[in-house]
Structure formats: structure tokens, C-alpha cells
Design a protein around this motif. Structure first.
Motif, PDB file in Angstrom:
ATOM      1  N   ASN A 155       0.820  -1.215   0.000  1.00  0.00           N
ATOM      2  CA  ASN A 155       0.000   0.000   0.000  1.00  0.00           C
ATOM      3  C   ASN A 155       0.857   1.271   0.000  1.00  0.00           C
ATOM      4  O   ASN A 155       0.506   2.279   0.602  1.00  0.00           O
ATOM      5  N   LEU A 156       2.001   1.185  -0.706  1.00  0.00           N
ATOM      6  CA  LEU A 156       2.834   2.379  -0.890  1.00  0.00           C
ATOM      7  C   LEU A 156       2.189   3.254  -1.950  1.00  0.00           C
ATOM      8  O   LEU A 156       1.777   2.750  -2.992  1.00  0.00           O
ATOM      9  N   PRO A 157       2.125   4.556  -1.749  1.00  0.00           N
ATOM     10  CA  PRO A 157       1.620   5.392  -2.836  1.00  0.00           C
ATOM     11  C   PRO A 157       2.708   5.527  -3.917  1.00  0.00           C
ATOM     12  O   PRO A 157       3.894   5.631  -3.579  1.00  0.00           O
ATOM     13  N   ASN A 158       2.305   5.503  -5.160  1.00  0.00           N
ATOM     14  CA  ASN A 158       3.281   5.635  -6.239  1.00  0.00           C
ATOM     15  C   ASN A 158       3.442   7.118  -6.584  1.00  0.00           C
ATOM     16  O   ASN A 158       2.871   7.609  -7.549  1.00  0.00           O
ATOM     17  N   VAL A 159       4.198   7.818  -5.724  1.00  0.00           N
ATOM     18  CA  VAL A 159       4.368   9.267  -5.914  1.00  0.00           C
ATOM     19  C   VAL A 159       5.851   9.604  -5.890  1.00  0.00           C
ATOM     20  O   VAL A 159       6.680   8.818  -5.446  1.00  0.00           O
ATOM     21  N   ARG A 160       6.149  10.814  -6.358  1.00  0.00           N
ATOM     22  CA  ARG A 160       7.535  11.207  -6.590  1.00  0.00           C
ATOM     23  C   ARG A 160       8.418  11.136  -5.331  1.00  0.00           C
ATOM     24  O   ARG A 160       9.526  10.627  -5.370  1.00  0.00           O
ATOM     25  N   ASP A 161       7.937  11.650  -4.194  1.00  0.00           N
ATOM     26  CA  ASP A 161       8.777  11.671  -2.986  1.00  0.00           C
ATOM     27  C   ASP A 161       9.158  10.252  -2.543  1.00  0.00           C
ATOM     28  O   ASP A 161      10.268  10.007  -2.081  1.00  0.00           O
ATOM     29  N   ILE A 162       8.226   9.316  -2.709  1.00  0.00           N
ATOM     30  CA  ILE A 162       8.504   7.919  -2.348  1.00  0.00           C
ATOM     31  C   ILE A 162       9.587   7.370  -3.276  1.00  0.00           C
ATOM     32  O   ILE A 162      10.530   6.702  -2.839  1.00  0.00           O
ATOM     33  N   ASN A 163       9.469   7.677  -4.558  1.00  0.00           N
ATOM     34  CA  ASN A 163      10.442   7.153  -5.512  1.00  0.00           C
ATOM     35  C   ASN A 163      11.837   7.737  -5.271  1.00  0.00           C
ATOM     36  O   ASN A 163      12.843   7.055  -5.425  1.00  0.00           O
ATOM     37  N   VAL A 164      11.887   9.007  -4.868  1.00  0.00           N
ATOM     38  CA  VAL A 164      13.175   9.636  -4.536  1.00  0.00           C
ATOM     39  C   VAL A 164      13.798   8.929  -3.333  1.00  0.00           C
ATOM     40  O   VAL A 164      14.987   8.595  -3.332  1.00  0.00           O
TER      41      VAL A 164
ATOM     42  N   ARG B 274      11.199  -3.635  -6.406  1.00  0.00           N
ATOM     43  CA  ARG B 274       9.867  -3.064  -6.603  1.00  0.00           C
ATOM     44  C   ARG B 274       8.964  -4.180  -7.126  1.00  0.00           C
ATOM     45  O   ARG B 274       9.014  -4.526  -8.299  1.00  0.00           O
ATOM     46  N   VAL B 275       8.172  -4.783  -6.269  1.00  0.00           N
ATOM     47  CA  VAL B 275       7.346  -5.916  -6.683  1.00  0.00           C
ATOM     48  C   VAL B 275       6.270  -5.431  -7.656  1.00  0.00           C
ATOM     49  O   VAL B 275       6.012  -6.038  -8.686  1.00  0.00           O
ATOM     50  N   ASN B 276       5.627  -4.336  -7.306  1.00  0.00           N
ATOM     51  CA  ASN B 276       4.729  -3.648  -8.243  1.00  0.00           C
ATOM     52  C   ASN B 276       4.651  -2.188  -7.800  1.00  0.00           C
ATOM     53  O   ASN B 276       5.382  -1.781  -6.898  1.00  0.00           O
ATOM     54  N   ALA B 277       3.765  -1.419  -8.410  1.00  0.00           N
ATOM     55  CA  ALA B 277       3.741   0.029  -8.134  1.00  0.00           C
ATOM     56  C   ALA B 277       3.522   0.328  -6.653  1.00  0.00           C
ATOM     57  O   ALA B 277       3.935   1.373  -6.157  1.00  0.00           O
ATOM     58  N   HIS B 278       2.876  -0.608  -5.939  1.00  0.00           N
ATOM     59  CA  HIS B 278       2.503  -0.314  -4.549  1.00  0.00           C
ATOM     60  C   HIS B 278       3.140  -1.238  -3.521  1.00  0.00           C
ATOM     61  O   HIS B 278       2.765  -1.224  -2.356  1.00  0.00           O
ATOM     62  N   LYS B 279       4.057  -2.070  -3.994  1.00  0.00           N
ATOM     63  CA  LYS B 279       4.656  -3.041  -3.079  1.00  0.00           C
ATOM     64  C   LYS B 279       6.168  -3.116  -3.312  1.00  0.00           C
ATOM     65  O   LYS B 279       6.616  -3.184  -4.460  1.00  0.00           O
TER      66      LYS B 279
END
Ligand code: EPZ
Length: 430
Positions: free
Chosen positions: A43-52, A66-71
Motif C-alpha cells: 500500500n505504498l503510494p506511487n508518488v515522486r517523494d517515495i520514488n526519490v 519493486r514488486v509492483n507500483a505499490h509493493k
């Protein structure tokens, strides 16, 4: 540069799925490197700050799958380097969580001084005070916060101000310190509780998160876990206010209604309707909106992160409202932009006096920060005609697929990158 273009005037109908909480996820990702075993976070949000932040922990040696966009799966056993600095991390506030995580685990950390949204002076003196009280030496040099300790010792820390960041950071370092730490006047925000739950699921011993006093007994090591981040109360609140302003009837799924109480109370006060379910809320609105007063306060008070969205709603409510910002001193930078759309707002010190107007009119505006950017999009959804929002980079730091989710409930909004896209949009909506 990408922009949002919006044709206002459509009420919003349907269902929208709320993502995981950005501000909880940022701290949880930092805390994930505190064990040498593999941690799975959902349940990770797929947003820029998380990706940084993910890229940054990878840069210091953590394995990130990165298992998928939210995991994601994180393994911190390969970390070689406790020095964190890159041009991206300098721009995000949550970089400071790597201080607590690295100091707790390795007793040493060097992290670029945090940036983040320009919403006023954002000191980290309380974080530093906490680390020093546990026996760390903390210096600032060459743009880095440098913290080191022979060993960290549990202690009693009183926070002069309720600070989310300082509470979480001290909690992380204390989770692996020797002995017992007590944090008094701790922040009570839902993400503080979520981070404590996450650390406890890794074997930490933290009690009292969600109250004024948090007690942490340090443990020698933390272990693997699988954890799902709580839903984002601010994303949810932003959609609730969008429906309040534009009218319509929308069910928000994947929320914790208790976390939304202050937002719900204000929506009811201005004349909208809110129904609460176990993990969903329904907002319906259509009649005229009434004026009210609101003051931002630490949780469970009205969140500062919802202040600009609230102001947009009050800008088209009957009568005169006031919005008092008590957390950050520079969080009215959107007022000039909203004025360009026809709002009548005067700011005196930390109070915005809002005289409701009948309608907003579309204009070209620019997002001054994350939440203010979302607020301008909401204004665009209500405005007569076309609104263009520049600098949507800020919005994408914290809202996953904001345009797509709004389109899903009937909002006429597109992300565009040039004039050709703009003409296409205008043709489509006219
Ligand atoms: C967190 O910022 C959030 N950021 C902010 O969200 C949010 O607005 C804020 O909490 C309040 O809820 C993240 O979680 C990454 P604080 P943070 O420490 O931790 C003062 C968004 O839009 N203070 O709770 O930086 C401070 O100046 C962002 O998602 C000190 O004086 O906020 C403020 O007045 C924007 N010294 C008050 O405390 C310190 O050492 C609360 O700040 C720390 C804070």
C-alpha cells in the motif's frame, strides 16, 4: 513542463480509491533499512517523494525490489555508506528520517539538510535535541547533518512543540538505543502510530504512540516483517473537499474514517453530507455552502495539510469565513493565485479572511507547493471556463494519479505538455 488543464463546472460522481499515506510511507521506508532482514511494504503510494527516497536508500547500498507500483521489498543488510546526499534528496523533507534510522542502527549518519515544500521556516532543532539527549554528537557542516554516537542511551525527552518529524525520528533512533526513552508532548498524528506499529512488527518495543507520551525500550536488533501502510488521510480529505466544492456524490474507498474526523466536521459545518462506513466515506453536496471558522492544529485538530483546500471551499461559501494557520508561517502562498480566479481573500498575519464569491473563473495559475497545488486544482474543477495549473511537479510529489482519479469521478482534467495538447483538450470539452 507538464501542466493540468481543467474545465470546471462538472459535479463529481462515482467511487475513488485512496492510496497509502505518503507521510507514513516515507518514514516506514527509512525505518525499513534498520533491519538486516528483508522487509515487505504494501500500500505504498506511487508518488515522486517515495520514488526519490527509494532511489536514495538504494544508492547507499540497500537492496530495493519493486514488486509492483505499490509493493516493495527492502533489504538493508548491504548498506555500506551512511552518508546521504543527492540533488533529489535535498529537495524532500523526509530525508531527515534517514538520520534517525541510520543513527539508530549504525550509530552514525550524515544526511543532507532537508528541503521540502516552501511553507515557512522548517527547523530540525527538536530532532537534533532528541539525538543529543540520547548521547549523540550532532553537527551541521557543508550542508549535511552529521550525527554520531559511541552508543545511544535511552532518556527522557520533552518536545517543546508537537512535531511529527521529531517524534518519529527520535522514536526510530530510540528503538535501537540502550534502555528506555520517554518522549513527552509527542505528536499524535496517525502516521506516528503507523510508524510505531511498523517498528513493533519488526520487534521494537514502543508503547503509547497516538498519545502525548511515547515509551520506547531499545532492542538490540530488528527483524523482517510484512506491513501495509495506512490510507492517506490528506489525499482522502482533498477528494472530500473537491466533492464539497464541485457538488456531487462520491464514495471514497480505502480510508480510515476516524482519521478524517476534523475534515468531516468542517464539511458538515459548511452544509455537505458525509456518511461513514467501516473503510469508506461517502460525501454528497449540492446546496449552497455556509461560512465558518477554522484553525489548523496538530492531530486530532484540523490538519495544516488541508488548509488550502478548505480555503478554496470557503471562497465560494456564503458570507465571511476565517482560516487561521497555526503550524507553518508561510502557507498562504496560494492566495494570490486564487485571487486571479476571482477569490476575495485578505491575509492578515496568520489569518486569511475570506469573503465568499459566487463563483471562480478559470485562469492560468501556478502551484506554489503540494497541498496548495491540489487546492488550485479543486478551484479549477469549480471554476467557470478553463484553468491551467503550472508547476504540477509539486502535486505529483504527493498525489498518485490525481488527474486520472478525478477523471474517474467525472472531473474534466488532463495532464498536458504543450499547446497542441491544450487545443485538443479545449476541442474535446467545448
Ligand atoms: C510533517 O512535516 C509533514 N511532512 C508535513 O506534510 C505536515 O504539514 C506536517 O508534518 C504537520 O502535520 C512529512 O511528513 C514529510 P512538524 P514536519 O515537525 O515533520 C515546528 C505535506 O504537505 N518544528 O510536525 O516537518 C515546525 O516549524 C507536508 O505532506 C520546530 O520548530 O512537521 C512547525 O511549526 C508539508 N522544530 C511545527 O513544529 C523542529 O525541529 C510542526 O512541524 C521540527 C518542527
Amino acid at each position: 513542463m507538464e501542466q493540468y488543464v481543467i474545465k470546471g463546472g462538472n459535479p463529481l460522481y462515482g467511487e475513488v480509491e485512496i492510496s497509502g499515506a505518503k507521510n507514513a510511507a516515507l518514514a516506514i521506508l527509512a525505518a525499513a533499512i534498520m533491519t538486516d532482514e528483508t522487509v515487505t511494504i504494501e500500500n505504498l503510494p506511487n508518488v515522486r517523494d517515495i520514488n526519490v527516497l527509494l532511489r536514495t536508500i538504494e544508492e547507499i547500498g540497500a537492496r530495493v525490489e519493486r514488486v509492483n507500483a505499490h509493493k516493495v521489498r527492502v533489504n538493508g543488510s548491504f548498506i555500506q555508506n551512511v552518508s546521504v546526499d543527492n540533488e533529489f534528496i535535498r529537495k524532500i523533507r523526509a530525508s531527515y528520517y534517514l538520520l534517525g534510522a541510520l543513527l539508530g542502527k549504525y550509530k552514525r549518519a550524515e544526511v543532507a539538510l532537508p528541503g521540502g515544500c516552501d511553507i515557512g521556516s522548517r527547523p530540525i532543532d527538536l530532532h537534533i535535541k532528541g539525538f543529543r539527549a540520547m548521547g549523540a554528537q550532532v553537527d551541521i557542516a557543508h550542508g549535511l547533518v552529521i550525527a554520531r554516537a559511541q552508543h545511544l542511551a535511552g532518556t527522557h525527552i520533552y518536545l517543546d512543540k508537537s512535531s511529527v518529524g521529531a517524534t518519529i525520528n527520535i522514536m526510530m533512533a530510540a528503538a535501537m538505543a540502550d534502555g528506555k526513552t520517554v518522549i513527552e508532548n509527542a505528536a499524535k498524528e496517525p502516521h506516528v502510530v503507523d510508524v510505531a506499529n511498523f517498528l513493533n512488527s519488526m520487534g521494537a518495543n514502543i508503547r503509547g504512540a497516538g498519545t502525548d507520551v511515547i515509551r520506547i525500550v531499545g532492542v538490540e536488533r530488528l527483524h523482517k516483517t510484512e506491513y501495509s501502510v495506512i490510507p492517506d488521510q490528506i489525499e482522502a480529505g482533498s477528494f472530500m473537499f473537491a466533492v464539497g466544492a464541485a457538488g456531487g456524490d462520491v464514495l471514497l474507498k480505502n480510508v480510515i474514517p476516524k482519521h478524517l474526523e476534523a475534515t468531516t466536521a468542517k464539511l458538515l459545518e459548511v452544509g455537505c453530507m458525509v456518511d461513514e462506513f467501516d473503510d469508506a466515506v461517502r460525501v454528497h453536496s449540492g446546496g449552497s455552502l455556509h461560512h465558518t471558522q477554522v484553525t489548523t492544529l496538530p492531530y486530532p485538530g484540523f490538519p495544516t495539510d488541508m488548509q488550502p483546500q478548505m480555503a478554496v471551499l470557503l471562497g465560494i461559501a456564503d458570507g465571511t469565513s476565517t482560516v487561521t494557520e497555526s503550524i507553518f508561517e508561510n502557507r498562504f502562498r496560494y492566495v494570490d493565485e486564487l485571487t486571479r480566479m476571482g477569490a476575495d481573500i485578505k491575509v492578515e498575519s496568520n489569518i486569511a479572511i475570506i469573503r465568499g464569491v459566487e463563483k471562480y473563473t478559470g485562469a492560468r495559475v501556478s502551484a506554489p507547493d503540494l497541498r496548495a497545488g491540489a487546492a488550485l486544482v479543486i478551484a479549477g474543477l469549480v471554476a467557470e471556463g478553463i484553468t491551467i495549473v503550472d508547476d504540477i511537479y509539486y502535486i505529483e510529489r504527493g498525489y498518485e494519479d490525481f488527474d486520472k482519479k478525478l477523471r474517474g469521478i467525472g472531473g474534466q482534467i488532463e495532464k498536458i505538455s504543450d499547446d497542441k495538447d491544450l487545443q485538443k483538450f479545449i476541442l474535446k470539452v467545448s
